[in-house]
Design an enzyme around this catalytic site. Structure first.
Site, PDB file in Angstrom:
ATOM      1  N   LYS A  14       0.842  -1.197   0.000  1.00  0.00           N
ATOM      2  CA  LYS A  14       0.000   0.000   0.000  1.00  0.00           C
ATOM      3  C   LYS A  14       0.872   1.240   0.000  1.00  0.00           C
ATOM      4  O   LYS A  14       2.024   1.245   0.451  1.00  0.00           O
ATOM      5  CB  LYS A  14      -0.943   0.011   1.212  1.00  0.00           C
ATOM      6  CG  LYS A  14      -0.246   0.030   2.584  1.00  0.00           C
ATOM      7  CD  LYS A  14       0.172   1.405   3.073  1.00  0.00           C
ATOM      8  CE  LYS A  14       0.806   1.357   4.461  1.00  0.00           C
ATOM      9  NZ  LYS A  14       1.456   2.643   4.844  1.00  0.00           N
ATOM     10  N   MET A 113       5.202   0.495   3.655  1.00  0.00           N
ATOM     11  CA  MET A 113       4.275  -0.021   2.650  1.00  0.00           C
ATOM     12  C   MET A 113       3.492  -1.225   3.157  1.00  0.00           C
ATOM     13  O   MET A 113       2.894  -1.966   2.381  1.00  0.00           O
ATOM     14  CB  MET A 113       5.020  -0.358   1.359  1.00  0.00           C
ATOM     15  CG  MET A 113       5.699   0.846   0.732  1.00  0.00           C
ATOM     16  SD  MET A 113       6.357   0.530  -0.920  1.00  0.00           S
ATOM     17  CE  MET A 113       4.834   0.546  -1.892  1.00  0.00           C
ATOM     18  N   ALA A 114       3.508  -1.426   4.475  1.00  0.00           N
ATOM     19  CA  ALA A 114       2.701  -2.455   5.135  1.00  0.00           C
ATOM     20  C   ALA A 114       3.069  -3.866   4.709  1.00  0.00           C
ATOM     21  O   ALA A 114       2.196  -4.734   4.590  1.00  0.00           O
ATOM     22  CB  ALA A 114       1.196  -2.206   4.919  1.00  0.00           C
ATOM     23  N   ASP A 150      -2.906  -1.828   9.976  1.00  0.00           N
ATOM     24  CA  ASP A 150      -2.906  -1.873   8.510  1.00  0.00           C
ATOM     25  C   ASP A 150      -3.311  -3.226   7.938  1.00  0.00           C
ATOM     26  O   ASP A 150      -3.423  -3.368   6.720  1.00  0.00           O
ATOM     27  CB  ASP A 150      -1.506  -1.533   7.979  1.00  0.00           C
ATOM     28  CG  ASP A 150      -1.109  -0.087   8.208  1.00  0.00           C
ATOM     29  OD1 ASP A 150      -1.992   0.725   8.534  1.00  0.00           O
ATOM     30  OD2 ASP A 150       0.085   0.223   8.063  1.00  0.00           O
TER      31      ASP A 150
END
Length: 315
Positions: A14, A113-114, A150
């Site tokens: 993400k 960016m998880a 997340d």
């Protein structure tokens, strides 16, 4: 009836198009307005039945991927969110047997960016399928929220508004297709450290609000407006801890990116190249941004991806 002995799930990274952060709460979290956008940089998580002779532990983990120094940061014990996800499915369903979990990593580790959260989402789906648990989507989302802020977005994908601490999700209208370039730092940043620095820098942080210009740009598919609207309240804290990121952001912007920001808690930097333009124009701009970023000497890797894409899917 076919019995699954191995299940592989692909899950996207993400980028946060907006990350508005409120003041610290008594529980240690922060209220967020978090616009998640899933991009075509994928991890694959494979869950396989362990040897019948093994009764414990519930999980063992291995990892591979073209991640450079990032791969060494992947924990291969019970602290890994994918292992915790397997345990969550076992507890929720009353099922479960020892499994081997293999992570094929393409999402940066400790990069904003998880990547770990995405792997947890994939493991939830994979274990549910492997064990025939049949957990509802709502129950999987509840388990995801318990695992981390997340994780739920890894199940949902596309573009979504996250509120609370990010786990309460609402899909957003986003008909456009966007091209991104990501600069992966040679170093990692701890999310906890970045939030602590944010609290130091912004003791007077206001309540977070969704940016109406960002919402409008997504609904209309206007890439230039989206680039102007990108924002991240954690970016000053990430730059304070890792000042070299300013040079990375400046290089990509000077090369023609429509917008640039630190993704999440960083240190990955995201550059919006465009969306909807002539493919040749888009390719030329992407090449210029990639070349400029590689020329800084600050990036371990520079990769391109599209957004948005669906969430975790069995392959």
């Amino acid at each position: 009836m076919t019995v699954n002995t191995t299940v592989t799930v692909r899950v996207p990274a993400k980028v946060n198009l907006q990350l508005a952060v409120g003041p610290g709460r008594e529980d240690g979290f922060h209220d967020l307005v978090n616009v998640f956008h899933a991009v075509s940089l994928f991890d694959e998580v494979t869950v396989k039945e362990a040897s019948p002779r093994r009764s414990a532990p519930l999980t063992t983990l291995t990892a591979e991927g073209e991640m450079g120094s990032h791969l060494a940061r992947v924990p291969l014990d019970e602290s890994n969110l994918a292992a915790k996800a397997a345990l969550a499915v076992a507890e929720a369903s009353g099922l479960g047997a020892p499994v081997d979990i293999h992570l094929d990593k393409r999402i940066p580790v400790a990069g904003g960016m998880a990547g770990g959260s995405a792997d947890a989402a994939a493991a939830l789906v994979a274990c549910d399928r492997l064990w025939g648990a049949g957990l509802s989507r709502e129950r999987l989302l509840e388990a995801a929220a318990d695992l981390g802020s997340d994780v739920a977005f890894g199940l949902v994908g596309a573009t979504a508004l996250g509120t609370g601490r990010g786990e309460i999700l609402e899909p957003m209208s986003s008909p456009g297709r966007y091209r991104w370039v990501f600069a992966l730092s040679k170093r990692g940043l701890s999310t906890a450290d970045v939030f602590r620095e944010y609290d130091r820098l912004r003791p007077d942080a206001p309540a977070p609000r969704l940016d109406p210009e960002l919402e409008k740009s997504l609904a209309t598919g206007d890439a230039e407006a989206l680039g102007r609207a990108l924002s991240n309240d954690l970016q000053p804290a990430a730059l304070s801890l890792l000042p070299e990121l300013e040079r990375t952001l400046a290089a990509g912007s000077a090369a023609g990116a429509l917008g640039a920001l630190v993704s999440g808690s960083g240190p990955t930097c995201a550059f919006l190249v465009g969306g909807g333009e002539d493919p040749r124009v888009l390719a030329e701009r992407e090449a210029e941004v990639v070349a400029a970023l590689n020329g800084t000497g600050l990036c371990e890797r520079v990769v391109a991806a599209d957004g948005d894409v669906p969430g975790a899917m069995v392959v």
